[in-house]
Design a protein around this motif. Sequence first.
Motif, PDB file in Angstrom:
ATOM      1  N   ARG A   8       0.790  -1.347  -0.007  1.00  0.00           N
ATOM      2  CA  ARG A   8       0.111   0.022  -0.089  1.00  0.00           C
ATOM      3  C   ARG A   8       0.669   1.183   0.066  1.00  0.00           C
ATOM      4  O   ARG A   8       0.328   2.240  -0.524  1.00  0.00           O
ATOM      5  CB  ARG A   8      -0.684  -0.130   1.074  1.00  0.00           C
ATOM      6  CG  ARG A   8      -2.416  -0.617   0.770  1.00  0.00           C
ATOM      7  CD  ARG A   8      -3.291  -0.129   1.897  1.00  0.00           C
ATOM      8  NE  ARG A   8      -2.854  -0.524   3.282  1.00  0.00           N
ATOM      9  CZ  ARG A   8      -3.024  -1.590   4.039  1.00  0.00           C
ATOM     10  NH1 ARG A   8      -3.537  -2.160   3.445  1.00  0.00           N
ATOM     11  NH2 ARG A   8      -2.885  -1.662   5.301  1.00  0.00           N
ATOM     12  N   ARG A 466      15.687  -2.145  16.170  1.00  0.00           N
ATOM     13  CA  ARG A 466      16.277  -3.559  16.635  1.00  0.00           C
ATOM     14  C   ARG A 466      17.595  -3.671  15.818  1.00  0.00           C
ATOM     15  O   ARG A 466      17.405  -3.633  14.525  1.00  0.00           O
ATOM     16  CB  ARG A 466      15.594  -4.854  16.466  1.00  0.00           C
ATOM     17  CG  ARG A 466      16.283  -5.977  16.712  1.00  0.00           C
ATOM     18  CD  ARG A 466      15.432  -7.244  16.915  1.00  0.00           C
ATOM     19  NE  ARG A 466      14.459  -7.206  18.050  1.00  0.00           N
ATOM     20  CZ  ARG A 466      13.707  -8.151  18.452  1.00  0.00           C
ATOM     21  NH1 ARG A 466      13.717  -9.356  17.708  1.00  0.00           N
ATOM     22  NH2 ARG A 466      12.789  -7.916  19.398  1.00  0.00           N
ATOM     23  N   GLY A 469      20.235  -7.721  17.352  1.00  0.00           N
ATOM     24  CA  GLY A 469      19.450  -8.464  18.176  1.00  0.00           C
ATOM     25  C   GLY A 469      18.961  -7.589  19.453  1.00  0.00           C
ATOM     26  O   GLY A 469      18.318  -8.189  20.260  1.00  0.00           O
ATOM     27  N   ARG A 470      19.609  -6.393  19.366  1.00  0.00           N
ATOM     28  CA  ARG A 470      19.024  -5.696  20.534  1.00  0.00           C
ATOM     29  C   ARG A 470      17.799  -4.671  19.971  1.00  0.00           C
ATOM     30  O   ARG A 470      18.406  -3.934  18.843  1.00  0.00           O
ATOM     31  CB  ARG A 470      19.929  -5.128  21.198  1.00  0.00           C
ATOM     32  CG  ARG A 470      19.947  -4.762  22.650  1.00  0.00           C
ATOM     33  CD  ARG A 470      21.228  -4.161  23.318  1.00  0.00           C
ATOM     34  NE  ARG A 470      20.803  -2.940  23.932  1.00  0.00           N
ATOM     35  CZ  ARG A 470      21.757  -2.204  24.598  1.00  0.00           C
ATOM     36  NH1 ARG A 470      22.918  -2.154  24.496  1.00  0.00           N
ATOM     37  NH2 ARG A 470      21.243  -0.941  25.177  1.00  0.00           N
TER      38      ARG A 470
ATOM     39  N   TYR B   4      -4.446  -3.570  11.100  1.00  0.00           N
ATOM     40  CA  TYR B   4      -3.408  -4.146  10.372  1.00  0.00           C
ATOM     41  C   TYR B   4      -2.941  -5.583  10.862  1.00  0.00           C
ATOM     42  O   TYR B   4      -2.971  -6.673  10.326  1.00  0.00           O
ATOM     43  CB  TYR B   4      -2.488  -3.434   9.622  1.00  0.00           C
ATOM     44  CG  TYR B   4      -1.094  -4.358   9.172  1.00  0.00           C
ATOM     45  CD1 TYR B   4      -1.276  -5.080   7.910  1.00  0.00           C
ATOM     46  CD2 TYR B   4       0.075  -4.275   9.953  1.00  0.00           C
ATOM     47  CE1 TYR B   4      -0.384  -6.122   7.881  1.00  0.00           C
ATOM     48  CE2 TYR B   4       1.084  -5.031   9.749  1.00  0.00           C
ATOM     49  CZ  TYR B   4       0.765  -5.831   8.393  1.00  0.00           C
ATOM     50  OH  TYR B   4       1.780  -6.911   8.154  1.00  0.00           O
ATOM     51  N   ASN B  83      11.939 -13.169  22.691  1.00  0.00           N
ATOM     52  CA  ASN B  83      11.661 -11.945  22.410  1.00  0.00           C
ATOM     53  C   ASN B  83      10.601 -11.462  23.691  1.00  0.00           C
ATOM     54  O   ASN B  83      10.608 -10.392  23.988  1.00  0.00           O
ATOM     55  CB  ASN B  83      10.702 -11.683  21.155  1.00  0.00           C
ATOM     56  CG  ASN B  83      11.500 -11.591  20.033  1.00  0.00           C
ATOM     57  OD1 ASN B  83      12.657 -11.141  20.108  1.00  0.00           O
ATOM     58  ND2 ASN B  83      10.951 -11.737  18.947  1.00  0.00           N
ATOM     59  N   ARG B 149       4.669  -5.275  26.451  1.00  0.00           N
ATOM     60  CA  ARG B 149       4.642  -6.344  25.210  1.00  0.00           C
ATOM     61  C   ARG B 149       3.770  -7.417  25.722  1.00  0.00           C
ATOM     62  O   ARG B 149       3.545  -7.847  26.851  1.00  0.00           O
ATOM     63  CB  ARG B 149       6.110  -7.005  25.070  1.00  0.00           C
ATOM     64  CG  ARG B 149       7.108  -6.154  24.437  1.00  0.00           C
ATOM     65  CD  ARG B 149       8.190  -7.021  23.929  1.00  0.00           C
ATOM     66  NE  ARG B 149       8.939  -7.613  24.969  1.00  0.00           N
ATOM     67  CZ  ARG B 149      10.022  -6.933  25.485  1.00  0.00           C
ATOM     68  NH1 ARG B 149      10.706  -6.085  24.856  1.00  0.00           N
ATOM     69  NH2 ARG B 149      10.750  -7.578  26.367  1.00  0.00           N
ATOM     70  N   TYR B 382      20.131 -12.482  25.477  1.00  0.00           N
ATOM     71  CA  TYR B 382      19.346 -13.500  24.847  1.00  0.00           C
ATOM     72  C   TYR B 382      20.198 -14.648  24.405  1.00  0.00           C
ATOM     73  O   TYR B 382      19.448 -15.573  24.047  1.00  0.00           O
ATOM     74  CB  TYR B 382      18.762 -12.759  23.641  1.00  0.00           C
ATOM     75  CG  TYR B 382      18.256 -11.207  23.963  1.00  0.00           C
ATOM     76  CD1 TYR B 382      16.791 -11.183  24.733  1.00  0.00           C
ATOM     77  CD2 TYR B 382      18.823 -10.050  23.556  1.00  0.00           C
ATOM     78  CE1 TYR B 382      16.270 -10.310  25.010  1.00  0.00           C
ATOM     79  CE2 TYR B 382      18.114  -8.984  24.248  1.00  0.00           C
ATOM     80  CZ  TYR B 382      17.057  -8.942  24.767  1.00  0.00           C
ATOM     81  OH  TYR B 382      16.307  -7.835  25.036  1.00  0.00           O
ATOM     82  N   ARG B 761      17.862 -13.430  18.716  1.00  0.00           N
ATOM     83  CA  ARG B 761      17.080 -12.376  18.445  1.00  0.00           C
ATOM     84  C   ARG B 761      17.155 -11.968  16.771  1.00  0.00           C
ATOM     85  O   ARG B 761      16.571 -10.699  16.336  1.00  0.00           O
ATOM     86  CB  ARG B 761      17.449 -11.013  19.068  1.00  0.00           C
ATOM     87  CG  ARG B 761      17.130 -11.350  20.692  1.00  0.00           C
ATOM     88  CD  ARG B 761      15.878 -10.788  21.205  1.00  0.00           C
ATOM     89  NE  ARG B 761      15.797  -9.146  21.338  1.00  0.00           N
ATOM     90  CZ  ARG B 761      14.964  -8.574  21.580  1.00  0.00           C
ATOM     91  NH1 ARG B 761      13.725  -9.023  22.177  1.00  0.00           N
ATOM     92  NH2 ARG B 761      14.778  -7.451  22.012  1.00  0.00           N
TER      93      ARG B 761
END
Lengths: 487, 1028
Positions: A8, A466, A469-470, B4, B83, B149, B382, B761
Motif C-alpha cells: 500500500r 532492533r 538483536g537488541r 493491520y 522476545n 509487550r 538473549y 534475536r
Amino acid sequence: MGPEAEFRQLVTRRELLGRASQGIGAVALASLLAQDGMTASSGHDSPPGILGVPHGVPRAKRVIYILHNGAPSQVDLFDHKPGLKKMRGEPLPESVRQGQRLTTMTANQKQLALLPAIAPFRQHGDCGMWLSDFLPHTASIADDICLVKSMHTEAINHAPGITFFLTGAQQPGRPSFGAWLSYGLGSANDELPTYCVMTSLDREASCGQIFYDWYWGSGFLPSRHQGVKFRSNGDPVLYISDPPGMSRKFRRGLLDDLARLNELRHDTVGDPEITTRIGQYEMAYKMQASVPQLTDVNTEPQHILDLYGSDVTRRGSFAYNCLLARRLAEKGVRFIQLMHAGWDQHSNLPTQLKIQCQDTDQPAAALVKDLKQRGLLDDTLVIWGAEFGRTVFCQGDMDNAKVHGRDHHPRNFCIWMTGGGIRGGMVYGDTDDFSYNIIQQPVHVHDWQATALHLLGIDHERLTFRFQGRDFRLTDVHGQVVSDLIA
Amino acid sequence: MSGYILTNRIKKDRVIVSHGTAWSPWWCWALCQVRALCQGNGLLVTALIFGMTFGMTSTLGVVTCSGQDGVDFAREIRPILSNYCFECHGPDRAARQADLRLDVSAGLFAEAESGVIPVVPGQPDQSELLLRVTSDDIDQRMPPAEAGRVLDVDQVLLLRRWIQQGAIWQQHWSWKSPVRPQLPTVSDSDWPAGAIDCFVLARLDGEKQIHSPPAVMETLIRRVTYDLTGLPPSLNQLDRVLQDPSPDAYTKEVDRLLATPRVGEHLAWAWLDAARYGDTNGYQGDLTRTMWPWREWVIDAINANLPFDQFTTEQLAGDLLENATVDQQIASGFHRNVPLNGEGGRIAEESRVEYVVDRVETTATVWMGLTAGCARCHDHKYDSLTQREFYQLFAYFNNIDESGNVDSGGNAKPVMKVPVKEKMYQVQTVQRQLEKQEAKLADLSANTDSQDAQQWEQQLLAGQQMEPLWGGWKFLGPILADSVGHGHNKQYGPETVGDASLGYRDRIWEDKYWPDGKAVVMPLVPSSVGYAYRQVRVSIPTSVEVTVGADNAVRLWVNGIEVLEKITSGGANTEQEKITLELQIGVHDVLMKISNRAGTGGFYFETTLQGLLPEIKKILSTPKVQRTEDQEQRFTELYWQSVPELQDLTYQIRRLQGRLQQLQKETHVETMVMRERVEPRETYLLVRGRYDHLDKSEKLSPEVPATLPAIPEGAAKNRLGLARWLMAKEHPLTARVAVNRYWQALFGTGLVATSEDFGSRGEQPSHPDLLDWLATEYVRLHWDRKALLRKLVTTRTYGQDSGATSESFKLDPKNRLLGRGPRFRLPVQVLRDQALAMSGLLVETIGGPSVKPYQPKGIWAEFSFGKIQYTNDSGPNLFRRTLYTFWRRSAGPANIFDNSDRQVCSVRPRRTNTPLQALVLLNDKTYVEAARMLAQRILNLEVETSKERLVIAFRIATARRPTTTEQAALDRCLERSRGYFQEHPAAVEQLLAVGQARSDIRLDRVELASYASVMNVILNLDETVTRE
C-alpha cells in the motif's frame, strides 16, 4: 510490516497515470510524501515516520539544539558561587573532590587552586536568575528560559562527551538525536531535509576540536535519517548546484526526460522502487531551489538583522546560523543542530571566554526572541548546552591570567532550555559551594534526552530500533523524564 | 492496536484452519483471548470474521512453517521465548527474576522455585508458562504490564500446540552444527540445475508460488559481471558471449570473470567494511595511518583464491604462524584497523581496552554472526554468552604489544616496515639501467689512453681546470597550490621524475637569464610554486659553497637528492642558508623549488668555489712514488672521468644513482601489525565493562564460550588456536555466516536477513535447509571462495528474470521466496566505478597507497577549521577504483552514501533512496566529467547517425538496446540539449570545463556538450544504477 501494508505504501502505476498531467516527477513525489503523512489525502495507514501517531501529546514540534562544543565554564557564566571570591588561590578541599578522576592534563598538577568567576554576577528578570555580566542578552530572556544547574555526564573528553549527548553512547556508531526524530516522526516538509546541521567557530579559531560527521550520523538507522550539513563555504548543501552551464530550465527538461525513461522501465519490470526514485529526483530538484533561497538572509528586514547582531550577514558565523535556524524552523524542519566551537579554555579563559560570549550571547537570545514574536517558540524546543562543564580550580599558573584556564568537569554543569513546553523563568537543581558536586535534583544526560523526547510526544522507551538483536534507543537502558521542567 | 496487525494474525489462523489441525475447542478460547487482549474492541471481531471468509496467503519474509509437520521449536517457539521472556528469564544471571530460566531445557521442564512446572509436555493446561501468558489477572500475566509487550493470539496458539505435541526442545538453530540435508522433492524436477535450486523451488512449492523465467542473456551477463567484478561488461565482452552459440557460453564467461583480478578488488570492499578499514585514526587529530598494505594483501589473497580458512588464520593470527612471512604479518593487521584515540588528556589504558573490546565484537560479528558486545557489561540477555566468557574471548586479544597511545607517527606500535611492491619494481628497473651504464663506462675506461695523465696532473697542481661551469637557469611554473605549505610538500613531477626535460601539464621549461648573487623575482603568483633548474659541469672533484635565500619556501635537489628544505617568513635575502656541495667530476643537476605565499616570490643564489676536495688534495700533494695503490687507482679513475666522452656517461650514472637512492627511501613503509607481548598481560573481568574496574577475584585465560564446540585438540591458547577453532568443521556458525554473506552480496538479502546476528534475536533463515547445505558445501569445497561463487551464480535461481508483475511484488515485495531474480541498486562504490569504466576514464592499477579523487572544495577545511586541507590528486589517481579512495574517518568521502562509515565493523549493506543521492549522481564533478567523456567516446565512434550513437551509449549503460519508445525519449533529450546549447554558447564551455580529463578538440563543442547532457541522463537512469 506485512506485504499488504508494504504494498500500500508503494505507488501504483494506475495512480501515476491518473495524475500524469502534473508531470511524472511531481506525481511520484506527491505519492512519496503521502507515505510520510504530509498531505491531506494520506490515509491513516501511511504513518508519518515509524511511530505513526506520537505516544503522547507533543508540546514541541521541532528542536533547535545549540551545542557549544568544548564546554563553556558554568563557574563563570551560570553557577553563581559568591563564597569563592574569598577563597581565591586556596586548594580545592579534598572533602569536595573526593578522589574523582581528572584528565591527564591536570592529574599531575601539584595544586588544585580555586579560581572564582572572572566576571561579576547579577540577578535578572522577574525570576531573579543569577547570570554573569558576560551574558547581558541571555539575561534579557531570563524569564523565558529554564536553567538546569545539575546536569551531569559520564564522559570526560570532548568527542565522547558530545557523542554521548547526541547519541546516548560515548563511542561513535549510534544514531544521533535528530536521526531518531526523523525516524520516529518523519518529515514535515517537502523541500528540505528533516534534520539540518550547522557549525561555526570562535573568532580566533583557538581550539582543536573537530566536527565529526557522526555527530549527525544515522548510525544503524537507514541513512536517509542522517543530518544534512549546511556548509559555510561553497554550496550550502553538498552537490546542490547544477553543473556549470546547466540552467534550471534545462535541468528541468533533462529531469523530465529521465522520469519518462524511468517510467517506461517501470512499465516493463514493475519494481515500485523505480517510482520512488522518480520521486526522489523530483524532491532533489525542489531542494535545489529552496536551499539557496533559504540561505540568503539578505531578504530579512533590517530590524531582524539588527536583532541578531552585526555578524549575522557573515555566512558561517554563529549569528548567521541562529538566523538560519529560525528560517529552517519556519519551514518545518524537525531537528536543527547548531554547533559552535572554541570553548575549550584550558589556558586562555580570561581572554577567550569574553570574546566567545560576545559572539554568541546576542544571537542565541535573538533567536529566542525572534521565535517568540512569531509565535513559533510555543512549539519549538530550544536547547543551549555543551558536553560537560569546567573545573572550579585553575589549570595552569594561577597568577598568570594570560595562560590559565579550567579543565573538564563532567560532575555538574549547566544547560538552558526554552519553548516547546518548558517552564520558563526557573532554575532547576543545585550544586555545592564549589560548583563541584550536585547537591540537589541531578539530571543525567539520559534524563535530559528522555525529557526532550517526552516534549516531542515520544516515550523514550518506545522509540526503538532492533540492531544486532537488541532494541536500541536514544536513552540506552536509562533515563527518567524530569517532569519538573515541564510547564 | 491497529487493524493491520489483526488482519495479519487472521491470515496465519487461516493456515491453521485449512490444515485442520486445531479447530476448536480452543479456537473459541483463542477468540476470547483476542477479545481480552484487545479489551473488547468489537471492530476487531468483525475483522476476524472478514479474514476467515476471505483467505489470504501466509506472511512472507519470516518463515512460517506451521502445518502438517508440527511445531518447530527452534524456528517458531524459541523466538517467542527470546522476545518475550529471556530479558528476565534468560541467560543474564543478574537480571534473572524468580530464579527462573527459560532459555535452557532444565529451566523449562523442571519444577520452579514456586513449585510449579513451566512446561509439562503434552499438558498445556498444566503448563504454568501458558497459564501465565494467558492469565486475566494483571498480577499474574506475563510479560508484566510494564514490559509493554503482549503475546498475540497466534503466538499463544503456537505455544499451546507445541506443548500439546510433546514440547520438543532444541538448541537455538544456529548453535547446532549444520547437517547436510536431504534434497527435497520438487514439483518440477526439470527446473533445478542443482541442489540450491531444489531447496528454492521446494520453498516456492510450499507457498504455492512459482519461479520466474530465465533472464535474457544481456541482463544475465551484466548482472554477473557486476556481482563478480563490480564493473560493467564491456560491449566487446557482451557481444562475444552473445555470439557464442555453445550451451556453456555463460559458464565460460563466469570462469573468465572469476579469473580477472577485478574480483579481488570488488570482493575486498565488503571485507574492508567488516574490518572498519580507514586511512586515518578517527577521533581528535585524526592522523593519517598506513594500513593500505593490508588492503593490498586482501585484494591479492582473494585474487589468489586463498581458501577462507587460511585467509582467516592469516587475518587473525598471521604473525603467530611459524616463520611468519612479511605478507602473513601484514595480513594480521586486520585487527589493527580499529580507530585510535589520540585525544589530549585521554587515558591510554582506557583506549587500549576499547580496542580489545572492538576486536572481540568484530571477530564475533564477522565469523560468528554473534552480538558479543552485549556481554561486555553483563551476561548476554538473549544468547548463551556470559560476561565471563566475553572476557575469556577478550583474553585472546589482550596481549598485543600496544600501549593505547598513538606512538609511531600516525600509527601505533606494534608496527613493521614492509616493502612497497611498485617501488621495489622501479628499483629493479633503475638498477638494471645503472648496471648497463656502468658496464659501458668500464668498457670505455679500459680503452682510454692514459698518456696525458701527467700533463693533466700538472694543470691541476697549477690550479687550473678547477672552476665549475654553471649553466643558465630554466624555469617551470607557476603551478597553483592551496597554500605555501601545501605547494612546498606536494610533488608536481620534476622532483620525482628526475628528468628536467619533462614539464608539468601545459607548462614547459623556459630559459631565464637570472644572475647569481642577486635577489631574483620569479614569475610567481600568490600561492604558487615554481621550479628552477640548471646544470653544473665539474672537471675535478671540488667543494662549492652555495648560498640560498628564498621567498617563501625552498627545496633544493642535487642529482635528485634533496640537500635543502626550508620555509621562511620574509623575502629572499643573502646569507639565509649556506650549504656546501661536494661535486665529483661530471655534469650535475641542480633543481630548486620555490613556493610563494603572497605578493612576489623569488630566490637568491650564489656559489663560491672552496677548492679541491680534501681527498684529492691529499693525493696530489703526495709524490707519485709514495702514493698507495688505492690512491693511484683513484687518481687514474679521476683522470678517466675528466675525459669528455666519459663525462656524459658518468653524468648518466650519477643521475641514476640519485634516483636509486631516492627510490630506496621509498621502498618500505611502516604499517601496523599484530604482535604478542613477551610478558603476558593478565586478563580480568571488567565490572560494567569499565577499563579500571577489574574483578581481581579470578584471573581469566583465553577460552571459547561453553555452548559452542570446544577448542580443537592441540590448538594453542592464542589467536592461532582461536582461528583454528573458528574454522573447525563442527563449528556451527562460521560457514553459515560466511555463505550467508555471499548470498547477501548476490541476492541483495541474506538467507538470514540479519547477517550480523545469528542469535536468538536475529531473523530466522528464509531457507534453513539451503543455508545448511551451503554451509556444508563450503566446507566440502575446502573453503574455496571462487568455487562457491561459481556454484551460486550458475544456479537457475540466480539466473531468473528480475522483472515482475505488480502482483508478484505485492505477494513478496522483498523477494524472500526467491521467485524472481534479484533486482537492487548497485552499491555506491560500483556506481562511481561504473561511471569511470563507461566513460573510459578508469585507471586499472591494482593496489598501492590511497588516492584523492575529486571532492567538493573545502571538504576537510569545513570540519577541521581549516587545519586539514583536501587537495585532490591529478592525473591517473583521479580515476582509480573507489576502493583506493582515501578514507578519512572524521569525514568520509562526500560522494559515498549508504555505506558503512568505517568506524565499527559492518557486514550488512544499506540501500536507501534519497534526494541527496540524486544530487550526487546528477551534479558531482566525477559524474559530470564521466558523462562528458562517455559522450566523447561515442562521438568518436565510426557510426553515421545520432540514433546509432545513442543506442550504443544506452547499451554501454544497460547492456540492452532501447525500445522504440525509449529511443524516441533519448532522441528528444538530445534535441532538447542541442537546442539549449546552440542558444547558449557560453554554457557549452562551462560544462565542458568540468573535470581534468581533456576534451577532444576535433569534436564539435555544441555536439559534445549536448551528448554530455544526454549521458548525464543515461548515467542516472534507474536501470543504469540498478543491477537487474
